[in-house]
Each structure stands twice: as structure tokens, then as C-alpha cells.
Design an enzyme around this catalytic site. Structure first.
Site, PDB file in Angstrom:
ATOM      1  N   CYS A  86     -12.699 -59.884 -60.769  1.00  0.00           N
ATOM      2  CA  CYS A  86     -13.401 -60.756 -59.813  1.00  0.00           C
ATOM      3  C   CYS A  86     -14.032 -61.946 -60.547  1.00  0.00           C
ATOM      4  O   CYS A  86     -13.314 -62.799 -61.027  1.00  0.00           O
ATOM      5  CB  CYS A  86     -14.424 -59.941 -59.029  1.00  0.00           C
ATOM      6  SG  CYS A  86     -14.945 -60.722 -57.508  1.00  0.00           S
ATOM      7  N   HIS A 203     -11.478 -54.755 -57.128  1.00  0.00           N
ATOM      8  CA  HIS A 203     -12.391 -54.038 -58.019  1.00  0.00           C
ATOM      9  C   HIS A 203     -11.951 -52.600 -58.303  1.00  0.00           C
ATOM     10  O   HIS A 203     -12.333 -51.696 -57.565  1.00  0.00           O
ATOM     11  CB  HIS A 203     -13.782 -53.984 -57.383  1.00  0.00           C
ATOM     12  CG  HIS A 203     -14.493 -55.290 -57.372  1.00  0.00           C
ATOM     13  ND1 HIS A 203     -15.280 -55.707 -58.414  1.00  0.00           N
ATOM     14  CD2 HIS A 203     -14.531 -56.285 -56.451  1.00  0.00           C
ATOM     15  CE1 HIS A 203     -15.795 -56.905 -58.131  1.00  0.00           C
ATOM     16  NE2 HIS A 203     -15.341 -57.276 -56.950  1.00  0.00           N
ATOM     17  N   GLU A 205     -13.094 -50.735 -60.633  1.00  0.00           N
ATOM     18  CA  GLU A 205     -14.270 -49.956 -61.072  1.00  0.00           C
ATOM     19  C   GLU A 205     -15.095 -49.458 -59.897  1.00  0.00           C
ATOM     20  O   GLU A 205     -15.907 -48.560 -60.039  1.00  0.00           O
ATOM     21  CB  GLU A 205     -15.119 -50.798 -62.042  1.00  0.00           C
ATOM     22  CG  GLU A 205     -16.057 -51.816 -61.420  1.00  0.00           C
ATOM     23  CD  GLU A 205     -15.345 -53.032 -60.840  1.00  0.00           C
ATOM     24  OE1 GLU A 205     -14.099 -53.117 -60.943  1.00  0.00           O
ATOM     25  OE2 GLU A 205     -16.038 -53.906 -60.275  1.00  0.00           O
TER      26      GLU A 205
END
Lengths: 238, 89
Positions: A86, A203, A205
Site C-alpha cells: 500500500c 494488504h 498482513e
């Protein structure tokens, strides 16, 4: 292995990345403040998401001038693994470590939702634990995620197989309606020519534990783990 | 230098830097504004490109200052992949 997670003023996904590396994978992880210039001890550097320097000037632009980025460039030159997610992707583009730019989402809105992605290449250091053309589900959260580049550069990216993730439908089809931000070629993530730097808007994570709604991002970190593991084995053997 | 010094120093120059998207780069912000203008009834405003203006106080307008500002634009204020810039002294 040891992950280094860079914290810029305004980073906000650094803790998510740290948790995945340390608690989910069980590897070593360390936060690196943006003025650090020594990255020797790390096997993989993560530039996390967030709003570094408040997105002033352009997203990622000011972070690119922080002291650590010189070290990150040298780290990349030595073949070290770098993952930018990002805002981290935006910083990699501003720094020239990856080609192109991310501009305002086509429909102007900030998008915070989950999307389907197709794995375009599962032979990279970041995707070797996925299957070819596997469809995965990851969250996005961005206002400037429309990948843009000159058409001849897009052709180069495509020809050299640098497009790693594309936005798609649940069935893996590419279509404008499955492309949330208007990116050329539905591009969601790319690697550099050498394959050691990956930038992506979604994302992983934030989706590495089933409790969080999807664990589809975990294999990306496991891929890095496997890649570094193999690399170290080879080093020991030779 | 005190604040008064800055204010009375007539040697400094304010340069204006205009940053805009290159032709061909999609400008969703400009398009949205243009649509809004049309909704308001302004039929003569055909298209809008949205950019930024920076006012930068430079020490003087010497060739060295001009060179420095040019470099500032190239390295920091504009992203050459998508943007172009123009400096007015």
C-alpha cells in the site's frame, strides 16, 4: 530469519506486519525507525502501509527522502528482499525501485474492502507458496491505488512477467467491475526485473489469520520464509 | 535574520510552481469537478484539469537559484511519470 519493518512517521500497518512475522510465522522481527541506515542484519525489509508524512506532496514522496531509503536502495542492489504494501508500494514507486506511479482511484473514493486477486506468477520469492492462477481474497484500503505507467512500460512489465497480482472476480476473470481503482491491466502488484522487490496495494498482513476473515495473505510471508530458508541452506551447503 | 528583516528584504523572489497531470493521464478529480459544474448549469466549462500551485520564496532570482528551483521541481515537487511542471518567476 529476521524481518525488518520500517516505521515512518504516519505508518500504521507496521504492527500488523510485525505480528505476522513474529507471532504467526514465529520468526524474528524488528521495527526500524526511518532514520536508521544499517540494514545488514535483516533478511527481508517491509515498507508497511499507512500515511507516511500525512501523504503530503504525494503519497510516499516525502518518505522517499528519509535517510533509510538510501540504505533500502543499497539493500535492493545487493539483492535483498523488499516488500512494500500500500503506502509502502507508493514509496517504492517514488524511489524508482519499482516503475510507474499510483494515482487517485478512478471513482475518487477511498476504498476499504476485500478484493479477489489472481496470482500471475508463483515462482517469485514472494509467491512460491501459492498455486499458479490461484484466487485469493485480501483487503484493500487506499485512495490512490490506480496503477499507471506509459503504455510501452506496461508492455515491458507484461513481457518480462513482472505483474504478480491482478484484481479479478471470484472466478478469476479480469473485468472492469472487478478492478476497484481503475489500474491499467487490473494490476495490483508488481516486482522489479531482478524479482527481489515486490510492491502491492492489497494488504496480506491484514489477512494472515483465519480469525481476521481471511488467511490468504499468510502464504506470501511463508513464501518469503521458504525462499530465505532455501537460500541459507544453499549457503551452508556451499 | 529577524522577522522584520525578512519582510523588508526586497531581494527575495516569490516563484510560482504549477504542477499538473500530463496530457493523457486520467484526472478523476478534474472530471468530477467538471461534472459538478455542468450540474450547476455552467455548460461552457468543457473540461477541468486539477493541479497544484506552490509559492516558493527564493533568496534571489540568480541563475543559481533558478537552477536550484528547477531541480527541486524535478526531484520533489513533480512526479515525472504522471506530472509536468511550469515555473513562473
Amino acid at each position: 530469519m529476521k524481518f525488518g519493518i520500517v516505521t515512518f512517521p504516519g505508518s500504521n500497518c507496521d504492527h500488523d506486519a510485525y505480528t505476522v512475522a513474529k507471532d504467526v510465522l514465529g520468526e524474528q522481527a524488528e521495527y526500524i525507525w526511518h532514520v536508521t541506515t544499517d540494514l545488514e542484519s535483516f533478511d527481508c525489509i517491509i515498507l508497511p502501509g499507512g500515511f507516511s508524512y500525512g501523504d503530503y506532496l504525494r503519497p510516499g514522496a516525502i518518505a522517499n527522502f528519509s535517510p533509510i531509503m538510501k540504505a533500502v536502495r543499497e539493500y535492493s542492489d545487493r539483492g535483498g528482499l523488499i516488500l512494500g504494501v500500500c503506502n509502502g508500494f507508493q514509496i517504492l514507486l517514488e524511489s524508482g525501485l519499482l516503475p510507474g506511479a499510483l494515482v487517485r482511484n478512478k471513482k475518487m473514493r477511498f476504498l476499504g474492502r476485500s478484493v479477489y486477486l489472481r496470482i500471475e506468477d508463483n515462482s517469485t520469492a514472494f509467491t512460491n507458496r501459492y498455486k499458479h492462477h490461484q484466487i485469493i481474497n485480501l483487503p484493500i484500503a487506499h485512495g490512490d491505488g490506480d496503477y499507471y505507467n506509459f503504455s510501452q512500460n506496461i508492455q515491458t512489465l507484461e513481457k518480462s512477467g513482472q505483474v504478480i497480482f491482478r484484481y479479478c472476480t471470484r472466478d478469476g476473470e479480469l473485468s472492469p467491475s472487478a478492478n476497484p481503482n481503475g489500474s491499467i491491466g487490473s494490476i495490483a502488484g508488481i516486482v522489479n526485473r531482478a524479482g527481489n522487490v515486490l510492491g502491492m496495494m492489497p494488504h496480506p498482513e491484514r489477512a494472515a489469520e483465519a480469525l481476521l476473515g481471511s488467511a490468504d495473505g499468510l502464504a506470501l510471508f511463508e513464501s518469503i520464509q521458504a525462499h530465505i530458508g532455501n537460500h541459507k541452506l544453499r549457503k551452508t551447503a556451499s | 535574520m529577524t522577522e522584520t528583516d525578512t519582510m523588508t528584504d526586497t531581494k527575495t523572489r516569490i516563484a510560482k510552481v504549477y504542477i499538473n497531470l500530463k496530457e493523457g493521464t486520467l484526472d478523476p478529480q478534474g472530471e468530477t469537478i467538471q461534472k459538478a459544474l455542468r450540474t450547476m448549469g455552467y455548460s461552457k466549462a468543457l473540461s477541468v484539469r486539477c493541479g497544484k500551485v506552490y509559492e516558493i520564496e527564493m533568496e534571489d532570482d540568480s541563475p543559481e537559484s533558478k537552477k536550484q528551483l528547477e531541480e527541486i521541481c524535478q526531484r520533489a515537487l513533480a512526479n515525472p511519470v504522471i506530472e509536468k511542471f511550469e515555473i513562473k518567476w
